[in-house]
Design an enzyme around this catalytic site. Sequence first.
Site, PDB file in Angstrom:
ATOM      1  N   SER A 184      56.174  87.898 -95.874  1.00  0.00           N
ATOM      2  CA  SER A 184      55.272  88.423 -96.908  1.00  0.00           C
ATOM      3  C   SER A 184      54.627  87.347 -97.788  1.00  0.00           C
ATOM      4  CB  SER A 184      55.982  89.468 -97.780  1.00  0.00           C
ATOM      5  OG  SER A 184      56.259  90.627 -97.021  1.00  0.00           O
ATOM      6  N   ASN A 209      51.092  82.766 -87.931  1.00  0.00           N
ATOM      7  CA  ASN A 209      51.581  83.452 -86.730  1.00  0.00           C
ATOM      8  C   ASN A 209      50.741  84.724 -86.571  1.00  0.00           C
ATOM      9  OD1 ASN A 209      52.933  84.861 -84.764  1.00  0.00           O
ATOM     10  ND2 ASN A 209      54.862  85.081 -85.904  1.00  0.00           N
ATOM     11  N   LYS A 212      50.861  86.842 -84.339  1.00  0.00           N
ATOM     12  CA  LYS A 212      51.610  87.915 -83.648  1.00  0.00           C
ATOM     13  C   LYS A 212      50.701  88.533 -82.571  1.00  0.00           C
ATOM     14  CE  LYS A 212      54.567  88.409 -87.636  1.00  0.00           C
ATOM     15  NZ  LYS A 212      55.406  89.237 -88.472  1.00  0.00           N
ATOM     16  N   GLU A 249      63.228  83.159 -92.414  1.00  0.00           N
ATOM     17  CA  GLU A 249      62.444  84.395 -92.500  1.00  0.00           C
ATOM     18  C   GLU A 249      63.399  85.584 -92.644  1.00  0.00           C
ATOM     19  OE1 GLU A 249      58.209  83.970 -90.806  1.00  0.00           O
ATOM     20  OE2 GLU A 249      59.488  84.745 -89.236  1.00  0.00           O
ATOM     21  N   GLU A 299      61.434  89.286 -84.599  1.00  0.00           N
ATOM     22  CA  GLU A 299      60.879  90.382 -83.790  1.00  0.00           C
ATOM     23  C   GLU A 299      61.314  90.252 -82.334  1.00  0.00           C
ATOM     24  OE1 GLU A 299      56.830  89.886 -85.122  1.00  0.00           O
ATOM     25  OE2 GLU A 299      57.451  90.571 -87.111  1.00  0.00           O
ATOM     26  N   HIS A 311      62.013  84.160 -83.250  1.00  0.00           N
ATOM     27  CA  HIS A 311      61.463  85.049 -84.292  1.00  0.00           C
ATOM     28  C   HIS A 311      62.274  86.344 -84.316  1.00  0.00           C
ATOM     29  CE1 HIS A 311      58.765  87.562 -86.597  1.00  0.00           C
ATOM     30  NE2 HIS A 311      58.169  86.455 -87.005  1.00  0.00           N
ATOM     31  N   GLY A 335      56.666  91.575 -93.456  1.00  0.00           N
ATOM     32  CA  GLY A 335      55.734  92.709 -93.426  1.00  0.00           C
ATOM     33  C   GLY A 335      56.016  93.793 -94.450  1.00  0.00           C
TER      34      GLY A 335
HETATM   35  P1  13P Z   1      54.500  88.600 -92.673  1.00  0.00           P
HETATM   36  O1  13P Z   1      53.839  87.411 -93.361  1.00  0.00           O
HETATM   37  O2  13P Z   1      53.515  89.605 -92.170  1.00  0.00           O
HETATM   38  O3  13P Z   1      55.568  89.174 -93.522  1.00  0.00           O
HETATM   39  O4  13P Z   1      55.214  88.015 -91.369  1.00  0.00           O
HETATM   40  C1  13P Z   1      56.014  86.913 -91.483  1.00  0.00           C
HETATM   41  C2  13P Z   1      56.347  86.447 -90.129  1.00  0.00           C
HETATM   42  O5  13P Z   1      57.054  87.125 -89.386  1.00  0.00           O
HETATM   43  C3  13P Z   1      55.782  85.155 -89.713  1.00  0.00           C
HETATM   44  O6  13P Z   1      56.369  84.711 -88.523  1.00  0.00           O
END
Ligand code: 13P
Length: 249
Positions: free
Chosen positions: A211, A8, A10, A165, A95, A93, A171
């Site tokens: 992560s 992803n 992002k 997740e 976010e 997601h 992150g």
């Molecule tokens: P990270 O791997 O940066 O922690 O992000 C995970 C994520 O949100 C994948 O969709």
Amino acid sequence: MKKLIIGNLKMNTKPSEFKNYAMTLATKVKGTKNDVVVCPPFTHLHLAGELLEHSKVEFGAQNISDEEKGAFTGEVSASMIKDSGATYTIIGHSERRGKYKETDRLINKKIKTALANGLKVVLCVGENLQTRTAKQATAFVKKQLDEDLKGIYENELDSVAIAYEPIWAIGTGKVPTNKDITKMMETIRNEIEYLYSAKAKEKLTVLYGGSVNLSNYKKILANDTVNGVLVGGACLDVENFAIMCKETY
Ligand code: 13P
């Protein structure tokens, strides 16, 4: 065992940078038996369609509109995404649930729209630290599944993967213990059995995300209850992401 490895990106990379990314990834993962998917920003999807057409790398969107078409300024529909050659979309997601206030009701509508347009769905679920500390994580995730999958038929589940997740792991460099990951994978599968059937549980694809990086991916993917990973930050380096995609289990 074959795994599903999804990157992803992002809101990272410009289309011009993604060109090199996609071509490098396609070359590096040739011959791997895992399924490899990359989810770039919307603006890169048609380019991804051209660049990845003859490769084993599939691609998808990070989000879709819940509406089919019309006066919805700034939105991108499932059929537009499908037309680019994309096969997947991420939905729900954290976010988007957090920053953009997406509700389970909206996420449910988005899943239906994606499936109606022939897109496979990666549905993200997961608790925040407060919920985990209060020992409410499994109840929270079960409720997300109940609400997000309302009205989705069992045969449509073939096109839905669930990504666990935990928000506190995204992150942050923090990852749940292997035991905790296994527990949540089982919780998710059992909830699918409760909502659908034992057969649906058996066929379900469940991923872990949060992560995942070069130093922990092998351990996570060696867990038989984990069908694959959703990688954020660590997929930005295409060389590193390709290494994760090529591992065999
Ligand atoms: P990270 O791997 O940066 O922690 O992000 C995970 C994520 O949100 C994948 O969709």
